[in-house]
Design an enzyme around this catalytic site. Structure first.
Site, mmCIF file in Angstrom:
data_model
loop_
_atom_site.group_PDB
_atom_site.id
_atom_site.type_symbol
_atom_site.label_atom_id
_atom_site.label_comp_id
_atom_site.label_asym_id
_atom_site.label_seq_id
_atom_site.Cartn_x
_atom_site.Cartn_y
_atom_site.Cartn_z
ATOM 1 C CB SER A 276 -11.940 66.752 43.390
ATOM 2 O OG SER A 276 -12.778 65.791 42.354
ATOM 3 C CB SER A 278 -15.081 62.192 44.896
ATOM 4 O OG SER A 278 -14.869 63.244 43.812
ATOM 5 C CB THR A 352 -15.491 69.364 41.359
ATOM 6 O OG1 THR A 352 -15.145 68.149 42.098
ATOM 7 C CG2 THR A 352 -15.218 68.890 39.847
ATOM 8 C CG HIS A 524 30.474 47.855 -2.770
ATOM 9 N ND1 HIS A 524 30.156 48.439 -1.791
ATOM 10 C CD2 HIS A 524 29.917 46.569 -2.734
ATOM 11 C CE1 HIS A 524 29.829 47.358 -0.952
ATOM 12 N NE2 HIS A 524 29.642 46.390 -1.541
ATOM 13 C CG ASP A 575 29.965 51.879 -1.322
ATOM 14 O OD1 ASP A 575 29.504 51.820 -2.307
ATOM 15 O OD2 ASP A 575 30.167 50.832 -0.566
ATOM 16 C CB SER A 692 27.546 45.235 0.368
ATOM 17 O OG SER A 692 28.555 44.768 0.816
#
Ligand SMILES: *[C@@H]1O[C@H](CO)[C@@H](O)[C@H](O)[C@H]1NC(C)=O
Ligand SMILES: *[C@@H]1O[C@H](CO)[C@@H](O)[C@H](O)[C@H]1NC(C)=O
Ligand SMILES: *[C@@H]1O[C@H](CO)[C@@H](O)[C@H](O)[C@H]1NC(C)=O
Ligand SMILES: *[C@@H]1O[C@H](CO)[C@@H](O)[C@H](O)[C@H]1NC(C)=O
Ligand SMILES: *[C@@H]1O[C@H](CO)[C@@H](O)[C@H](O)[C@H]1NC(C)=O
Length: 770
Positions: A276, A278, A352, A524, A575, A692
């Site tokens: 609103s 305001s 509102t 591995h 792997d 790894s």
């Protein structure tokens, strides 16, 4: 100039039409009445939104510890007059003034005594309470009147424990009727003078030994809540909804309302923003930012929430329906919430109309309920929890009583004492621009030990209380979360990173924590079928955090010698290995899981709908040909690499043909098909041997998702490969390749269906895959 009468009539008609339907488009023509210069407020400041023009709003402000009396604002009306200022008794007041804040007097106190007894208490005065013999005091013995017009601490109560329910007490400023506290006994409260009652006026003692509703308080129209209070109380209430009570212990035991939201739970949150006149653009932006901060806080939890967003003034405007597809997409919801044109684009801001705004929520709920019924899914509908967050800067001035719509919502959702946890309505009044507390209280939920009405001094306070909302230190088992602070330690920043300590003579490896007992790494790393007991798992260089290994699951198709008959020494298909730890990790700030592809947890981390498939996830995460990703050095440093995808994938893979080690590889696509190929960014060179098994991962809005496992590369830049893990691993020295050499690293792609199948089988019951 005044409006001609017929124009005024048209205006009124228009206003009447727009009350509930909410479909009225177009701008109401601005009136052209003008109001006289205002006298201003004595000892305070006066501001106008639009000068002396019709619709302009005057705001009065006073120094801290003072409030504007009798009201904080007035509006220039179409009759060319400012709205009148009247005292609670109806006396006309010509000029407002700043009055000193004060706290409500304690009028009654059962089974005890208090002092001093005054007719009025100014800021800083203290009240002291004592119970008569045989009674025990609950609540605060000393209370001080604070600058916000409220007593600190909690209502003191003298109780001898003789009732079925505890003595419900009498808040300052109230009188109570009803003095017996057995099952079905009622107590009724009444606030004196110009105090508003917040909470339940009537409470009934239940069989459970609990009073219905919420403890009342009597508040002056000028009082307000401190941001810290709002944060704590709203946090506690939301935490209850999220069933975080175990992780985030509420400050008082009475807050322990335990709810169960399933991870893919059914929580609908409706956000109603007052647009609103305001409010103004600046304050509306603060509303937006506050709510966005709340939504963002919520988005870090592993839950699915559907949002509905409505802006309202004279009429409501639905920005997002709770049943729209994007309503469960956090990114979309935040984009919509932050849209800077929302305020400007809201038609007719003159009124509102809270009732009409709530009605849109009612409509969304009815629509959904009907479609659930149509699909014979009533059962599911009844498990959905609903929360409404209403933000307003004033009272509703049109559309009728919001309370009527609240009653309709209650009946639609069949809310009763048993189902009360399925609906929470929070009402935030912002700015003491005549917030109507009684109206907010009519709208808000009333639950034992919780507060659903909040009155904030100004939008900045709202922002302050929402800013670090839901910032719980412990996120349970959520994946891919880390401490983002620049002063956090490496362990806090990368809590999934673990070392796999190999027996002397073989290379050590890295791995990633994916569940309390499981570490993902490369096959591995375990070259011989030797005694796993020789290996151990450690959180970076902390001897206290070393875990023995129960079992190692290496993919059975992993065989690096498989292509030796083709004169290819090493081949890393499959792997992948999973390490099962003897004792469970306890998740903490320094030990948390990373997210895995194609899991439900990752959909939640990405804030995507639960239905998103593995394939869609992959497309989303690898959507460009240069995907920024990271992996770690043995010492924990983060390195940056780009995953080469789409049209750059083959070029990246083909690079191996230029390296002598791969001279016998004729089928490059076959050799590399299970891998993601990366190119280092900037000055970073390549992965070293001891790295790894670590995670290759991406960062999506501060959630970390593993894409691959560091497996092999064409170039090993590290000389001093062996190091002793009983001490801090050294930062390896990396040698830059010769000019023209283009190092490439390869990481086992976790999205590969054959890898997914294996992970699903091994982690059944541990991780939920899509
Ligand atoms: C009123 O305005 C003056 C000047 O802008 C400012 O210094 C003062 O703090 C204001 N007082 C209040 C009560 O807002
Ligand atoms: C209330 O405020 C006073 C003064 O700030 C403080 O001494 C007292 O401990 C507070 N009481 C409670 C219950 O918070
Ligand atoms: C913002 O909202 C307006 C309508 O109010 C809409 O037209 C626009 O597309 C939205 N912008 C974004 C980025 O969503
Ligand atoms: C992040 O780490 C810093 C530094 O250790 C610490 O002060 C902060 O509380 C941590 N944040 C969280 C949310 O754990
Ligand atoms: C390639 O194959 C030849 C035999 O055909 C062998 O001598 C050579 O060592 C192989 N190269 C590599 C890098 O394995």
């Amino acid at each position: 100039m005044r409006l001609p009468l017929y124009a005024l009539l048209c205006l009124l008609l228009l206003l009447a039409q727009t009350t509930v339907s909410g479909t009225q488009e177009g701008q109401l023509s601005q009136g052209n009445a003008e109001c006289p210069e205002d006298m201003g407020i004595t000892d305070g400041n006066t501001t106008y939104t639009d000068g002396l023009r019709e619709g302009s709003i005057i705001t009065y402000t006073c120094d801290r510890g003072y409030y504007p009396y009798p009201a904080a604002s007035r509006v220039c009306q179409s009759n060319g007059k400012w709205t009148e200022l009247r005292s609670k008794t109806g006396r006309l007041i010509r000029q407002p003034s700043c009055r000193e804040m004060r706290c409500p007097s304690q009028l009654d106190f059962e089974n005890g005594a208090y002092f001093p007894r005054l007719s009025s208490y100014s800021v800083g005065s203290t009240l002291i309470f004592e119970c008569f013999d045989g009674y025990t005091l609950r609540g605060s013995t000393h209370r001080t009147c604070q600058i916000n017009g409220k007593w600190n601490g909690t209502t003191p109560i003298c109780d001898d424990g003789s009732g079925n329910c505890p003595n419900p007490g009498i808040p300052a400023g109230a009188r109570k009727t009803g003095i017996r506290y057995r099952i079905d006994d009622k107590v009724k409260y009444h606030c004196m003078g110009d105090l508003d009652l917040i909470g339940s006026e009537l409470r009934v003692c239940q069989e459970s030994g609990e009073w219905t509703g919420t403890e009342p308080s009597c508040q002056y129209p000028f009082s307000f809540d401190f941001p810290t209070e709002v944060k704590d109380q709203f946090d506690a209430s939301i935490a209850n909804i999220l069933d975080l009570t175990q992780r985030h212990k509420p400050k008082t035991e009475s807050l322990a309302r335990r709810l169960k939201i399933e991870k893919n739970g059914l929580l609908h949150i409706y956000i109603l923003l007052d647009a609103s006149k305001s409010v103004g653009q600046k304050h509306f932006t603060l509303f937006q930012d506050s709510i966005a901060a709340f939504v963002e806080g919520l988005s870090r939890f592993d839950i699915t929430v559907n949002f509905g967003i409505v802006t309202y003034a004279t009429a409501p405007k639905v920005i997002l329906h709770v049943y729209d597809k994007e309503s469960a997409d956090w990114t979309e919801v935040l984009t919509k919430l932050r849209n800077r044109t929302l305020y400007r684009d809201h038609y007719d801001r003159s009124g509102t109309n809270i009732r009409a705004a709530l009605h849109t929520v009612y409509e969304m709920m009815s629509f959904q309920k009907a479609s659930y019924q149509l699909q014979k899914r009533n059962q599911i509908w009844s498990t959905i929890r609903h929360a409404i967050l209403l933000l307003t800067d004033g009272k509703s001035n049109m559309g009728g009583r919001p309370k009527d719509t609240i009653i309709k919502i209650h009946s639609l959702l069949e809310i009763d004492e048993k189902r009360r946890d399925f609906l929470d309505i929070y009402a935030f009044g912002i700015g003491n621009l005549d917030v109507d507390r009684a109206e907010l209280n009519d709208i808000a939920s009333k639950k034992p030990g919780e507060n659903h009405v909040f009155v904030m001094e100004d939008p900045d306070s709202l922002k302050a209380s929402f800013e670090d909302m839901l910032d719980f230190p412990d996120f349970g088992d959520m994946c891919g979360l880390a401490n983002e602070s620049s002063v956090a330690t490496i362990r806090e920043k990368f809590p999934w990173l673990v070392h796999i300590k190999a027996p002397l003579g073989s290379d050590s490896c890295l791995g990633s924590l994916i569940a309390t007992k499981w570490v993902l790494t490369a096959a591995h790393c375990f070259p011989f079928t030797i005694d796993w007991g020789l290996f151990s798992i450690g959180i970076r260089s902390d001897p206290e955090q070393t875990y023995s290994i129960r079992n190692v699951h290496v993919h059975k198709l992993y065989d690096y010698r498989k292509k030796q008959h083709e004169h290819i020494k090493e081949f890393y298909e499959y792997d992948i290995a999973l390490v099962e730890i003897q004792h469970e990790f306890k998740f903490s700030k320094v030990a948390r899981p990373i997210c895995l592809p194609c899991t439900e947890a990752t959909n939640r981390a990405l804030k995507k709908p639960a239905q998103m498939t593995c394939n869609e996830q992959e497309k989303y995460l690898i959507s460009v040909h240069d995907v920024p990703a990271h992996f770690h050095t043995a010492s924990g440093r983060k390195l940056n690499a780009n995953i080469k995808a789409q049209d750059q994938k083959d070029t990246c893979n083909n690079e191996i043909s230029r390296w002598p080690d791969f001279e016998n590889v004729t089928d490059i696509p076959g050799y590399t098909s299970q891998f993601l190929c990366t190119v280092m960014q900037g000055r970073d060179v390549a992965a070293c041997k001891g790295e790894s098994g670590g995670a290759l991962y991406v960062d999506k809005s501060k959630r970390y998702i593993q894409m691959g496992i560091v497996s092999w590369g064409v170039y090993n830049p590290c000389r001093n490969k062996a190091y002793d893990f009983s001490t801090q691993p050294p930062e390896l020295i990396r040698e830059t390749p010769r000019p023209g050499q283009n190092p490439r690293d390869f990481h086992l792609n976790l999205f590969k269906p054959e890898i997914q199948t294996w992970l699903k089988e091994k982690l059944k019951g541990v991780i939920s895959f899509l």
